[in-house]
Design a protein around this motif. Structure first.
Motif, PDB file in Angstrom:
ATOM      1  N   SER A   1       0.836  -1.198   0.000  1.00 41.68           N
ATOM      2  CA  SER A   1       0.000   0.000   0.000  1.00 41.68           C
ATOM      3  C   SER A   1       0.870   1.247   0.000  1.00 41.68           C
ATOM      4  O   SER A   1       1.672   1.466   0.904  1.00 41.68           O
ATOM      5  CB  SER A   1      -0.920   0.005   1.223  1.00 41.68           C
ATOM      6  OG  SER A   1      -1.787   1.119   1.182  1.00 41.68           O
ATOM      7  N   GLY A   2       0.707   2.049  -1.052  1.00 41.94           N
ATOM      8  CA  GLY A   2       1.483   3.275  -1.161  1.00 41.94           C
ATOM      9  C   GLY A   2       0.850   4.202  -2.181  1.00 41.94           C
ATOM     10  O   GLY A   2      -0.243   3.951  -2.679  1.00 41.94           O
ATOM     11  N   ASP A   3       1.560   5.243  -2.508  1.00 41.63           N
ATOM     12  CA  ASP A   3       1.065   6.251  -3.452  1.00 41.63           C
ATOM     13  C   ASP A   3       1.430   5.842  -4.871  1.00 41.63           C
ATOM     14  O   ASP A   3       2.611   5.698  -5.194  1.00 41.63           O
ATOM     15  CB  ASP A   3       1.693   7.610  -3.106  1.00 41.63           C
ATOM     16  CG  ASP A   3       1.032   8.760  -3.846  1.00 41.63           C
ATOM     17  OD1 ASP A   3       0.375   8.516  -4.866  1.00 41.63           O
ATOM     18  OD2 ASP A   3       1.210   9.907  -3.405  1.00 41.63           O
ATOM     19  N   GLU A   4       0.431   5.663  -5.714  1.00 43.77           N
ATOM     20  CA  GLU A   4       0.689   5.263  -7.094  1.00 43.77           C
ATOM     21  C   GLU A   4       1.208   6.422  -7.952  1.00 43.77           C
ATOM     22  O   GLU A   4       1.642   6.235  -9.083  1.00 43.77           O
ATOM     23  CB  GLU A   4      -0.582   4.700  -7.732  1.00 43.77           C
ATOM     24  CG  GLU A   4      -1.703   5.714  -7.845  1.00 43.77           C
ATOM     25  CD  GLU A   4      -2.993   5.096  -8.323  1.00 43.77           C
ATOM     26  OE1 GLU A   4      -2.997   3.892  -8.638  1.00 43.77           O
ATOM     27  OE2 GLU A   4      -4.012   5.814  -8.359  1.00 43.77           O
ATOM     28  N   ASP A   5       1.167   7.627  -7.402  1.00 40.56           N
ATOM     29  CA  ASP A   5       1.681   8.799  -8.115  1.00 40.56           C
ATOM     30  C   ASP A   5       2.223   9.771  -7.080  1.00 40.56           C
ATOM     31  O   ASP A   5       1.650  10.823  -6.822  1.00 40.56           O
ATOM     32  CB  ASP A   5       0.571   9.454  -8.944  1.00 40.56           C
ATOM     33  CG  ASP A   5       1.103  10.586  -9.822  1.00 40.56           C
ATOM     34  OD1 ASP A   5       2.325  10.617 -10.076  1.00 40.56           O
ATOM     35  OD2 ASP A   5       0.299  11.438 -10.240  1.00 40.56           O
ATOM     36  N   SER A   6       3.360   9.408  -6.484  1.00 39.95           N
ATOM     37  CA  SER A   6       3.931  10.204  -5.402  1.00 39.95           C
ATOM     38  C   SER A   6       4.465  11.530  -5.931  1.00 39.95           C
ATOM     39  O   SER A   6       4.440  11.803  -7.130  1.00 39.95           O
ATOM     40  CB  SER A   6       5.040   9.427  -4.696  1.00 39.95           C
ATOM     41  OG  SER A   6       6.085   9.141  -5.596  1.00 39.95           O
ATOM     42  N   LEU A   7       4.989  12.353  -5.042  1.00 45.82           N
ATOM     43  CA  LEU A   7       5.419  13.706  -5.398  1.00 45.82           C
ATOM     44  C   LEU A   7       6.428  13.733  -6.537  1.00 45.82           C
ATOM     45  O   LEU A   7       6.469  14.663  -7.326  1.00 45.82           O
ATOM     46  CB  LEU A   7       6.008  14.404  -4.165  1.00 45.82           C
ATOM     47  CG  LEU A   7       5.017  14.691  -3.027  1.00 45.82           C
ATOM     48  CD1 LEU A   7       5.742  15.310  -1.849  1.00 45.82           C
ATOM     49  CD2 LEU A   7       3.899  15.603  -3.507  1.00 45.82           C
ATOM     50  N   ASP A   8       7.239  12.711  -6.634  1.00 45.82           N
ATOM     51  CA  ASP A   8       8.237  12.667  -7.706  1.00 45.82           C
ATOM     52  C   ASP A   8       7.765  11.796  -8.872  1.00 45.82           C
ATOM     53  O   ASP A   8       8.547  11.395  -9.723  1.00 45.82           O
ATOM     54  CB  ASP A   8       9.581  12.163  -7.180  1.00 45.82           C
ATOM     55  CG  ASP A   8       9.434  11.007  -6.217  1.00 45.82           C
ATOM     56  OD1 ASP A   8       8.322  10.440  -6.161  1.00 45.82           O
ATOM     57  OD2 ASP A   8      10.394  10.670  -5.532  1.00 45.82           O
ATOM     58  N   GLY A   9       6.465  11.499  -8.934  1.00 42.85           N
ATOM     59  CA  GLY A   9       5.904  10.760 -10.060  1.00 42.85           C
ATOM     60  C   GLY A   9       6.165   9.279 -10.051  1.00 42.85           C
ATOM     61  O   GLY A   9       5.982   8.602 -11.063  1.00 42.85           O
ATOM     62  N   ILE A  10       6.573   8.738  -8.915  1.00 39.88           N
ATOM     63  CA  ILE A  10       6.906   7.311  -8.826  1.00 39.88           C
ATOM     64  C   ILE A  10       5.729   6.531  -8.256  1.00 39.88           C
ATOM     65  O   ILE A  10       5.076   6.961  -7.311  1.00 39.88           O
ATOM     66  CB  ILE A  10       8.158   7.098  -7.949  1.00 39.88           C
ATOM     67  CG1 ILE A  10       9.383   7.673  -8.658  1.00 39.88           C
ATOM     68  CG2 ILE A  10       8.368   5.619  -7.637  1.00 39.88           C
ATOM     69  CD1 ILE A  10      10.652   7.583  -7.844  1.00 39.88           C
ATOM     70  N   ASN A  11       5.473   5.367  -8.839  1.00 39.41           N
ATOM     71  CA  ASN A  11       4.434   4.463  -8.359  1.00 39.41           C
ATOM     72  C   ASN A  11       5.064   3.546  -7.312  1.00 39.41           C
ATOM     73  O   ASN A  11       5.757   2.586  -7.635  1.00 39.41           O
ATOM     74  CB  ASN A  11       3.871   3.650  -9.530  1.00 39.41           C
ATOM     75  CG  ASN A  11       2.674   2.818  -9.131  1.00 39.41           C
ATOM     76  OD1 ASN A  11       2.652   2.208  -8.065  1.00 39.41           O
ATOM     77  ND2 ASN A  11       1.680   2.771  -9.995  1.00 39.41           N
ATOM     78  N   GLU A  12       4.824   3.850  -6.043  1.00 43.75           N
ATOM     79  CA  GLU A  12       5.466   3.115  -4.954  1.00 43.75           C
ATOM     80  C   GLU A  12       5.123   1.626  -4.943  1.00 43.75           C
ATOM     81  O   GLU A  12       6.036   0.779  -4.880  1.00 43.75           O
ATOM     82  CB  GLU A  12       5.108   3.767  -3.613  1.00 43.75           C
ATOM     83  CG  GLU A  12       5.659   5.167  -3.447  1.00 43.75           C
ATOM     84  CD  GLU A  12       5.192   5.846  -2.179  1.00 43.75           C
ATOM     85  OE1 GLU A  12       5.665   6.958  -1.893  1.00 43.75           O
ATOM     86  OE2 GLU A  12       4.331   5.269  -1.462  1.00 43.75           O
ATOM     87  N   PRO A  13       3.830   1.256  -5.007  1.00 44.21           N
ATOM     88  CA  PRO A  13       3.505  -0.175  -4.991  1.00 44.21           C
ATOM     89  C   PRO A  13       4.112  -0.922  -6.169  1.00 44.21           C
ATOM     90  O   PRO A  13       4.568  -2.055  -6.036  1.00 44.21           O
ATOM     91  CB  PRO A  13       1.967  -0.196  -5.050  1.00 44.21           C
ATOM     92  CG  PRO A  13       1.554   1.124  -4.516  1.00 44.21           C
ATOM     93  CD  PRO A  13       2.597   2.077  -4.984  1.00 44.21           C
ATOM     94  N   GLU A  14       4.121  -0.290  -7.332  1.00 48.39           N
ATOM     95  CA  GLU A  14       4.666  -0.931  -8.519  1.00 48.39           C
ATOM     96  C   GLU A  14       6.157  -1.209  -8.364  1.00 48.39           C
ATOM     97  O   GLU A  14       6.639  -2.302  -8.679  1.00 48.39           O
ATOM     98  CB  GLU A  14       4.420  -0.031  -9.728  1.00 48.39           C
ATOM     99  CG  GLU A  14       4.849  -0.650 -11.055  1.00 48.39           C
ATOM    100  CD  GLU A  14       4.525   0.271 -12.210  1.00 48.39           C
ATOM    101  OE1 GLU A  14       5.481   0.835 -12.770  1.00 48.39           O
ATOM    102  OE2 GLU A  14       3.340   0.431 -12.531  1.00 48.39           O
ATOM    103  N   CYS A  15       6.893  -0.215  -7.866  1.00 45.76           N
ATOM    104  CA  CYS A  15       8.331  -0.395  -7.653  1.00 45.76           C
ATOM    105  C   CYS A  15       8.602  -1.509  -6.648  1.00 45.76           C
ATOM    106  O   CYS A  15       9.506  -2.328  -6.825  1.00 45.76           O
ATOM    107  CB  CYS A  15       8.961   0.913  -7.160  1.00 45.76           C
ATOM    108  SG  CYS A  15       9.037   2.223  -8.397  1.00 45.76           S
ATOM    109  N   MET A  16       7.820  -1.540  -5.595  1.00 45.15           N
ATOM    110  CA  MET A  16       8.011  -2.573  -4.571  1.00 45.15           C
ATOM    111  C   MET A  16       7.658  -3.949  -5.110  1.00 45.15           C
ATOM    112  O   MET A  16       8.359  -4.937  -4.825  1.00 45.15           O
ATOM    113  CB  MET A  16       7.176  -2.243  -3.331  1.00 45.15           C
ATOM    114  CG  MET A  16       7.745  -1.121  -2.494  1.00 45.15           C
ATOM    115  SD  MET A  16       6.862  -0.898  -0.932  1.00 45.15           S
ATOM    116  CE  MET A  16       8.221  -0.402   0.147  1.00 45.15           C
ATOM    117  N   MET A  17       6.584  -4.030  -5.893  1.00 48.58           N
ATOM    118  CA  MET A  17       6.202  -5.318  -6.469  1.00 48.58           C
ATOM    119  C   MET A  17       7.297  -5.829  -7.401  1.00 48.58           C
ATOM    120  O   MET A  17       7.683  -7.008  -7.327  1.00 48.58           O
ATOM    121  CB  MET A  17       4.889  -5.193  -7.235  1.00 48.58           C
ATOM    122  CG  MET A  17       4.483  -6.501  -7.925  1.00 48.58           C
ATOM    123  SD  MET A  17       2.888  -6.385  -8.762  1.00 48.58           S
ATOM    124  CE  MET A  17       2.780  -8.047  -9.451  1.00 48.58           C
TER     125      MET A  17
END
Length: 262
Positions: A103-119
């Motif tokens: 669970s994270g921000d799919e469009d964080s402040l720097d444009g990164i998808n946190e869940p996707e990167c972790m997956m």
């Protein structure tokens, strides 16, 4: 004239002294509030957050709290990210959890998808994509906790993050009026960088804000942390878990996820 100036100087000194005393009192009050909030959160997590994997009870799902792979300002490696992945991998391979809800921000402040990167990183470490569920609406820790229960129907789960983060998440899970029980957490290793030190200081303020959020949470209105209904799909992936609206929870604790990570 001299008497007038002297009188004004005396008044000014009294005003300055009064303002100094008020400022000091406010500072002491703020510090006191932060220390009290911290003590409450730490005490509540006693016996629920563990650093040894043998102390963790087996659970269906581990709630992995998201972050970015790089620090947002310096762009250096984010060891909070790496160590959380280490913890999630350890739990899964030790069969302490069956699935990982990232669970994270799919469009964080720097444009990164946190869940996707972790997956992607977990799949590269040998965790099957079928064991991973993604929640891209975990914009804040409180959102992640609410979504785990209200959207995914989880009543008991293992939170995965650093100790300070776990302590706050446990308190939120237990004091938002959610239908949860037996919440526990596995403490990922804490980085030792200067940024980690600053994060520890920031946590004192975050815990005060957490109490404000809890006081202002209105579950009957899904405010102020309303979840979205659309699924968070990774790049070139097919995810067969569809999120329900927050007031219509869907139990996916035993459901398979057909996903193919890039």
């Amino acid at each position: 004239m001299d008497k007038t100036n002297c009188g004004l100087n005396i008044i000014m000194r009294k005003v300055v002294k009064f303002l100094f005393i008020i400022t000091c009192a406010l500072i002491v009050l703020c510090i006191g509030i932060m220390l009290i909030c911290n003590r409450i959160v730490v005490g509540n997590a006693d016996g629920k957050a563990f650093s040894e994997i043998d102390s963790i009870r087996p659970a269906k799902v581990g709630l992995l709290l998201g972050t970015t792979p790089q620090a947002r300002l310096t762009k250096v490696t984010n060891y909070f990210f790496i160590y959380r992945l280490d913890a999630a991998e350890q739990l899964y391979k030790a069969r302490k959890i069956e699935k990982i809800l990232i669970s994270g921000d799919e469009d964080s402040l720097d444009g990164i998808n946190e869940p996707e990167c972790m997956m992607d990183s977990l799949v590269a470490r040998g965790v099957p994509a079928s064991a991973i569920i993604m929640d891209g609406k975990g914009f804040r820790t409180i959102c992640s906790v609410i979504n785990a229960n209200k959207v995914y129907g989880l009543k008991s789960f293992t939170i995965i993050s650093q100790k300070f983060h776990n302590e706050r998440a446990i308190y939120q899970a237990e004091h938002l009026g959610l239908d949860v029980k037996n919440i526990q957490a596995y403490n990922a290793k804490m980085p030792t960088s200067r940024r980690a030190y600053l994060t520890s200081i920031r946590e004192y303020f975050a815990r005060v804000k957490m109490f404000w959020d809890i006081l202002n949470y209105a579950p009957e209105k899904n405010q102020p942390f309303k979840a979205q209904s659309e699924p968070c799909a990774p790049r070139d992936s097919i995810v067969t878990v569809y999120l329900a609206v927050i007031d219509e929870p869907m139990d996916v604790t035993g459901q398979d996820v057909d996903a193919k990570a890039k």
